[in-house]
Design an enzyme around this catalytic site. Structure first.
Site, PDB file in Angstrom:
ATOM      1  N   TYR A 167     -59.781 -37.792   9.196  1.00  0.00           N
ATOM      2  CA  TYR A 167     -59.088 -36.514   8.934  1.00  0.00           C
ATOM      3  C   TYR A 167     -59.473 -35.907   7.581  1.00  0.00           C
ATOM      4  CZ  TYR A 167     -55.444 -39.737   7.070  1.00  0.00           C
ATOM      5  OH  TYR A 167     -54.740 -40.723   6.424  1.00  0.00           O
ATOM      6  N   LYS A 182     -58.251 -37.894   0.794  1.00  0.00           N
ATOM      7  CA  LYS A 182     -59.447 -38.525   1.390  1.00  0.00           C
ATOM      8  C   LYS A 182     -60.616 -37.544   1.407  1.00  0.00           C
ATOM      9  CE  LYS A 182     -57.649 -42.596   2.632  1.00  0.00           C
ATOM     10  NZ  LYS A 182     -58.050 -43.844   1.978  1.00  0.00           N
TER      11      LYS A 182
HETATM   12  P1  NAP Z   1     -52.295 -51.614   3.398  1.00  0.00           P
HETATM   13  O1  NAP Z   1     -52.347 -52.992   3.941  1.00  0.00           O
HETATM   14  O2  NAP Z   1     -50.965 -50.974   3.189  1.00  0.00           O
HETATM   15  O3  NAP Z   1     -53.110 -51.616   2.019  1.00  0.00           O
HETATM   16  C1  NAP Z   1     -52.898 -50.747   0.971  1.00  0.00           C
HETATM   17  C2  NAP Z   1     -53.151 -51.549  -0.307  1.00  0.00           C
HETATM   18  O4  NAP Z   1     -53.157 -50.660  -1.416  1.00  0.00           O
HETATM   19  C3  NAP Z   1     -52.091 -52.609  -0.573  1.00  0.00           C
HETATM   20  O5  NAP Z   1     -52.740 -53.846  -0.799  1.00  0.00           O
HETATM   21  C4  NAP Z   1     -51.397 -52.141  -1.852  1.00  0.00           C
HETATM   22  O6  NAP Z   1     -51.076 -53.278  -2.663  1.00  0.00           O
HETATM   23  C5  NAP Z   1     -52.486 -51.295  -2.495  1.00  0.00           C
HETATM   24  N1  NAP Z   1     -51.925 -50.243  -3.346  1.00  0.00           N
HETATM   25  C6  NAP Z   1     -51.056 -49.252  -2.992  1.00  0.00           C
HETATM   26  N2  NAP Z   1     -50.753 -48.509  -4.058  1.00  0.00           N
HETATM   27  C7  NAP Z   1     -51.454 -49.011  -5.110  1.00  0.00           C
HETATM   28  C8  NAP Z   1     -51.554 -48.665  -6.483  1.00  0.00           C
HETATM   29  N3  NAP Z   1     -50.875 -47.623  -6.987  1.00  0.00           N
HETATM   30  N4  NAP Z   1     -52.385 -49.403  -7.265  1.00  0.00           N
HETATM   31  C9  NAP Z   1     -53.074 -50.444  -6.766  1.00  0.00           C
HETATM   32  N5  NAP Z   1     -53.013 -50.831  -5.478  1.00  0.00           N
HETATM   33  C10 NAP Z   1     -52.211 -50.119  -4.662  1.00  0.00           C
HETATM   34  O7  NAP Z   1     -53.103 -50.571   4.269  1.00  0.00           O
HETATM   35  P2  NAP Z   1     -54.473 -50.592   5.111  1.00  0.00           P
HETATM   36  O8  NAP Z   1     -54.110 -49.970   6.397  1.00  0.00           O
HETATM   37  O9  NAP Z   1     -55.147 -51.916   5.084  1.00  0.00           O
HETATM   38  O10 NAP Z   1     -55.318 -49.533   4.289  1.00  0.00           O
HETATM   39  C11 NAP Z   1     -56.539 -49.859   3.654  1.00  0.00           C
HETATM   40  C12 NAP Z   1     -57.393 -48.603   3.541  1.00  0.00           C
HETATM   41  O11 NAP Z   1     -57.770 -48.141   4.829  1.00  0.00           O
HETATM   42  C13 NAP Z   1     -56.693 -47.431   2.867  1.00  0.00           C
HETATM   43  O12 NAP Z   1     -57.612 -46.741   2.034  1.00  0.00           O
HETATM   44  C14 NAP Z   1     -56.288 -46.547   4.027  1.00  0.00           C
HETATM   45  O13 NAP Z   1     -56.122 -45.197   3.664  1.00  0.00           O
HETATM   46  C15 NAP Z   1     -57.482 -46.755   4.924  1.00  0.00           C
HETATM   47  N6  NAP Z   1     -57.280 -46.406   6.333  1.00  0.00           N
HETATM   48  C16 NAP Z   1     -56.392 -47.102   7.077  1.00  0.00           C
HETATM   49  C17 NAP Z   1     -56.229 -46.773   8.420  1.00  0.00           C
HETATM   50  C18 NAP Z   1     -55.266 -47.563   9.298  1.00  0.00           C
HETATM   51  O14 NAP Z   1     -55.092 -47.178  10.468  1.00  0.00           O
HETATM   52  N7  NAP Z   1     -54.671 -48.640   8.842  1.00  0.00           N
HETATM   53  C19 NAP Z   1     -56.968 -45.741   8.992  1.00  0.00           C
HETATM   54  C20 NAP Z   1     -57.859 -45.024   8.182  1.00  0.00           C
HETATM   55  C21 NAP Z   1     -58.018 -45.369   6.857  1.00  0.00           C
HETATM   56  P3  NAP Z   1     -49.788 -53.297  -3.662  1.00  0.00           P
HETATM   57  O15 NAP Z   1     -48.606 -52.861  -2.854  1.00  0.00           O
HETATM   58  O16 NAP Z   1     -49.722 -54.736  -4.097  1.00  0.00           O
HETATM   59  O17 NAP Z   1     -50.101 -52.368  -4.788  1.00  0.00           O
END
Ligand code: NAP
Length: 287
Positions: A167, A182
């Protein structure tokens, strides 16, 4: 071909991403930093890097999120360190980057994976919520890229790998904060790739479709009904797994892609492709 439908959720007992197809020394001694490396996709990328020889540091706010990887690393003999960091805090990013460079002597790879996201109609999105998501995704990616990029420029080059989403260019109702951030990271990927190629720094990205993670499953599709609606829009008819997206990412970061820079791999099961307006077997009536 294996016709079995892959499971949509991974489990930590599984083989780390990339280990089935990349040589065991693919990232040998490469100093790698993964933001948000303790959960979801960041965890799977970190596991894969560590298993393939890298010296990995994971950075995120909550030390409780670091325990699983640190424990696994202890058992498997991987080199993994964790530091608490909020990537929105510029001065802390500078301090932690300096610490890592002082401790390890260099940085070879930065993975900007940290993010926050939730669904909210744009007219109801608070300025604080907007600022929070832009702060993590857009500011955090730039702060880390600048600080670790400086170390790469001063050293032998390196690479930066960003996680975006489809997106970034299609837009998506309900996530204007994340989509805008993004899109900025996608532009940053191409800009830094062009600007820092002369320093032998590659900058690439991946745009995943939906995969289950604590953050995504809780905030984007809170129940199975929402998940099923989302799944129906994906031509390959399933979500990805975090480990699958991690494997694609590690391939792009590996020497197999040494001539690729400024690119973004779409890994979304076809979810951003056009949908047909006819169904298979339907006769096209003429006249
Ligand atoms: P997730 O498990 O919620 O991971 C997000 C991570 O970011 C957590 O480990 C969190 O750790 C860390 N984080 C959040 N705020 C932070 C901050 N201010 N400083 C440092 N660390 C921070 O989510 P995920 O789904 O695996 O996402 C990983 C990536 O994939 C992201 O970039 C997301 O946008 C992208 N993505 C995901 C999807 C999906 O469907 N899941 C789809 C497209 C793209 P703490 O809470 O310990 O800080």
């Amino acid at each position: 071909m294996n016709s079995e439908r892959p499971r949509e959720t991974g489990d930590l007992a599984g083989d780390p991403a990339g280990t089935g197809f990349l040589p065991a020394d693919t990232f040998q001694d490469q100093v790698s930093v993964v933001t948000g490396g303790g959960t979801g996709l960041g965890l799977e990328i970190s596991r894969g890097l560590a298993a393939l020889g890298a010296d990995v540091t994971i950075l995120s706010r909550d030390p409780d999120h670091h325990g699983a990887l640190l424990a696994e690393a202890g058992e498997r003999g991987w080199r993994v360190t964790a530091k608490a960091l909020d990537v929105r805090e510029a001065q802390d990013v500078t301090r932690v980057a300096n610490e890592i460079v002082a401790e390890k002597g260099k940085v070879d790879l930065l993975v900007n994976n940290a993010a926050g996201n939730f669904v909210c109609p744009s007219e109801r999105l608070s300025f604080n919520a907007w600022r929070a998501v832009l702060g993590i995704v857009l500011d955090g990616t730039f702060y880390c890229s600048r600080e670790f990029g400086r170390a790469m420029i001063a050293g032998d080059g390196g690479q930066i790998f960003n996680i975006v989403a489809t997106y970034a260019w299609t837009g998506m109702p309900g996530v204007v904060h994340s989509a805008s951030a993004k899109a900025g990271v996608l532009a940053m990927t191409k800009t830094l790739a062009a600007e820092w190629a002369r320093h032998r720094i590659r900058v690439n990205a991946i745009a995943p479709g939906p995969f289950h993670s604590e953050g995504a499953s809780g905030n984007l599709w809170p129940d199975e009904e929402w998940a099923e609606r989302l799944r129906k829009g994906i031509p390959l008819q399933r979500f990805a797994t975090a480990r699958e997206i991690a494997a694609h990412s590690l391939y792009l970061c590996s020497p197999l892609c040494s001539w690729v820079t400024g690119e973004c791999l779409v890994a979304d099961g076809g979810g951003s492709l056009p949908t047909p307006w006819w169904t298979a077997g339907e006769r096209v009536k003429r006249g």
